[in-house]
Design an enzyme around this catalytic site. Structure first.
Site, mmCIF file in Angstrom:
data_model
loop_
_atom_site.group_PDB
_atom_site.id
_atom_site.type_symbol
_atom_site.label_atom_id
_atom_site.label_comp_id
_atom_site.label_asym_id
_atom_site.label_seq_id
_atom_site.Cartn_x
_atom_site.Cartn_y
_atom_site.Cartn_z
ATOM 1 N N HIS A 107 -10.755 -9.472 39.998
ATOM 2 C CA HIS A 107 -10.825 -10.933 40.017
ATOM 3 C C HIS A 107 -9.649 -11.464 39.190
ATOM 4 O O HIS A 107 -9.229 -10.830 38.229
ATOM 5 C CB HIS A 107 -12.157 -11.323 39.360
ATOM 6 N N ASP A 154 -15.174 -4.848 33.884
ATOM 7 C CA ASP A 154 -15.564 -6.169 34.360
ATOM 8 C C ASP A 154 -16.953 -6.030 34.974
ATOM 9 O O ASP A 154 -17.117 -5.494 36.072
ATOM 10 C CB ASP A 154 -14.550 -6.685 35.390
ATOM 11 N N GLN A 214 -20.156 -8.913 38.115
ATOM 12 C CA GLN A 214 -21.078 -8.704 39.242
ATOM 13 C C GLN A 214 -22.073 -7.575 38.947
ATOM 14 O O GLN A 214 -23.244 -7.678 39.282
ATOM 15 C CB GLN A 214 -20.300 -8.381 40.527
ATOM 16 N N LYS A 267 -23.953 -16.152 36.390
ATOM 17 C CA LYS A 267 -24.220 -15.274 37.548
ATOM 18 C C LYS A 267 -25.513 -14.470 37.360
ATOM 19 O O LYS A 267 -26.084 -13.998 38.337
ATOM 20 C CB LYS A 267 -23.049 -14.321 37.783
ATOM 21 N N CYS A 274 -10.885 -15.636 44.411
ATOM 22 C CA CYS A 274 -10.100 -15.324 43.197
ATOM 23 C C CYS A 274 -9.653 -13.865 43.208
ATOM 24 O O CYS A 274 -9.703 -13.188 42.168
ATOM 25 C CB CYS A 274 -10.894 -15.619 41.928
#
Ligand SMILES: Cc1ncc(COP(=O)(O)O)c(C=O)c1O
Length: 417
Positions: free
Chosen positions: A134, A211, A214, A237, A375
């Site tokens: 991202h 990261d 998600q 999220k 993104c």
């Protein structure tokens, strides 16, 4: 039945009732919300925790010489402890609250760019990213490239979106200083072999930033089992509020990093010609933090843990498989990203149609998906596309909603394909 009773079947209808917005209609149709990878909806538990804080337990934190300050500080620090539990971190001192995931990557990159010693990133030093990142886990490293002369190396993916592990291994050199890679791609849904990525990086003496924006939503994350050096996720999220994110950092790293932003809370002592800094995590939390949002995040994580994260993973795997099966029936669609390991995110394009037009048409049938670059421009360039539609699923979605997506796409198909 209690929707968070782990012994009960995963009663998605009962769970849906916990999310007030899912009762809304759009253009007279029931809302089918499949834009969860961008931001998820909020359960009553989060809304109530935030309202309760404002109604009964609000003041500024950490300066508590009065009752309300102590109540708020306790709520805020309890939220930090809940994050620790959610990630299975060793200590809540390893949990830094940030504004979002983006701020956390900027913090790590900026601090490594200023850190003295062998781990600091300077001219000619190398950072390994994947092509699936991202922008928020790309641009802070571009800053180091622009400002310090650092070099970014990219791990490719194959046509199906699988992370190419052997290519990753080849990218290491004595100048490698950081590996910053997603555990789950927001654009393709690909799940990367993070345990192996970290093992290889550590064998080269290189720290890894994961990261988890998600993966924290869709997987059962354990930072100690992973042996992650840094793990980042974002509140909105994981069914929590906006304005709050998390940087997990191993104590040994956080203690070494210089401060990021300057201001109140992050100092020990300030004089007219000197300043000394607080210990982590406070060193990285300058100014009044997002108190209400942190408490809301704690409530969101508690909601997920009470529901059972393995049960959430199982429900979403079922949705992923069903969505792929149904979408593959449509000849007009090209699914982008069919990795062996992938979560409940499906990107696709419709022949003859722009992604924005498809999203606009299906919106009129109540179905919310995202269309655009997600993104992740380097990734879209890899697939030679300028935009895709993306349906992304949450713990409250159903197979009936997948059917509604397909019905709406069939209507779009008659217009474009
Ligand atoms: C994989 C991934 N990383 C990072 C981010 C950035 O999150 P935020 O905008 O909350 O900082 C996102 C958000 O879309 C994401 O999907």
């Amino acid at each position: 039945m209690n929707a968070t009773d782990q012994n009960a079947v995963f009663d998605v209808e009962a769970i849906r009732r916990e999310f007030p917005i899912l009762g809304e209609t759009v253009y007279g149709k029931p809302l089918v919300f499949l834009d969860n990878a961008a931001s998820a909806q909020k359960p009553r538990a989060v809304i109530d925790a935030m309202v309760k804080t404002m109604e009964t337990g609000y003041a500024n934190v950490h300066r508590g010489l009065h009752y309300m300050a102590n109540v708020a500080t306790e709520g805020f620090e309890q939220a930090r402890e809940t994050v620790r539990e959610f990630l299975n971190a060793e200590s809540s001192d390893e949990i830094v609250f940030t504004r979002n995931a983006t701020e956390a990557y900027n913090l790590v990159a900026d601090c490594f760019g200023r850190m003295p010693g062998p781990h600091g990133i300077g001219e000619g030093d190398e950072i390994i990213l994947s092509i699936m990142e991202h922008h928020s886990n790309i641009v802070p490293w571009h800053f180091l490239r622009e400002r310090k002369g650092a070099v970014i190396k990219w791990v490719p993916v194959d046509e199906d979106g699988n992370f190419l592990f052997e290519e990753f291994e080849k990218l290491f050199s004595p100048r490698t200083k950081m590996v910053a890679i997603t555990q789950m791609s927001n654009a393709l849904g690909t799940i990367t072999p993070m345990q192996d990525i970290i093992r290889v990086a550590h064998a080269h003496g290189v720290p890894v930033l994961v990261d988890g924006a998600q993966s924290a939503v869709h997987m059962n994350v354990d930072v100690r089992a992973l042996d992650a050096d840094f793990f980042v996720f974002t509140g909105h999220k994981v069914y929590g509020p906006t304005g709050i994110g998390v940087l997990y950092g191993k104590s040994e790293w956080l203690e070494r990093l210089p401060p990021f932003l300057g201001g109140g809370e992050m100092i020990n002592e300030v004089t007219t010609d000197s300043v000394t800094y607080n210990v982590p995590p406070h060193r990285f939390e300058a100014g009044t933090p997002a108190i209400i949002e942190a408490i809301g995040l704690g409530a969101a994580l508690r909601f997920m843990m009470d529901l059972g994260r393995d049960r959430i993973v199982a429900h979403e795997a079922m949705l992923r498989d069903y969505a792929h099966e149904r979408l593959r029936e449509m000849n007009s669609l090209r699914i982008i990203g069919q990795a062996k390991e992938k979560g409940a995110i499906v990107s696709f394009e419709m022949k003859g149609a722009h992604a924005h037009d498809v999203a606009t048409v299906i919106d009129r049938h109540g179905v919310a998906v995202r269309a655009g670059t997600h993104c992740a421009m380097p990734l879209l360039t890899r697939y030679n596309v300028t935009s895709t539609c993306r349906a992304s699923f949450a713990l409250y979605n159903t197979c009936d909603e997948v059917d509604k997506l397909v019905d709406a796409l069939r209507k779009a198909e008659t217009l474009f394909a």
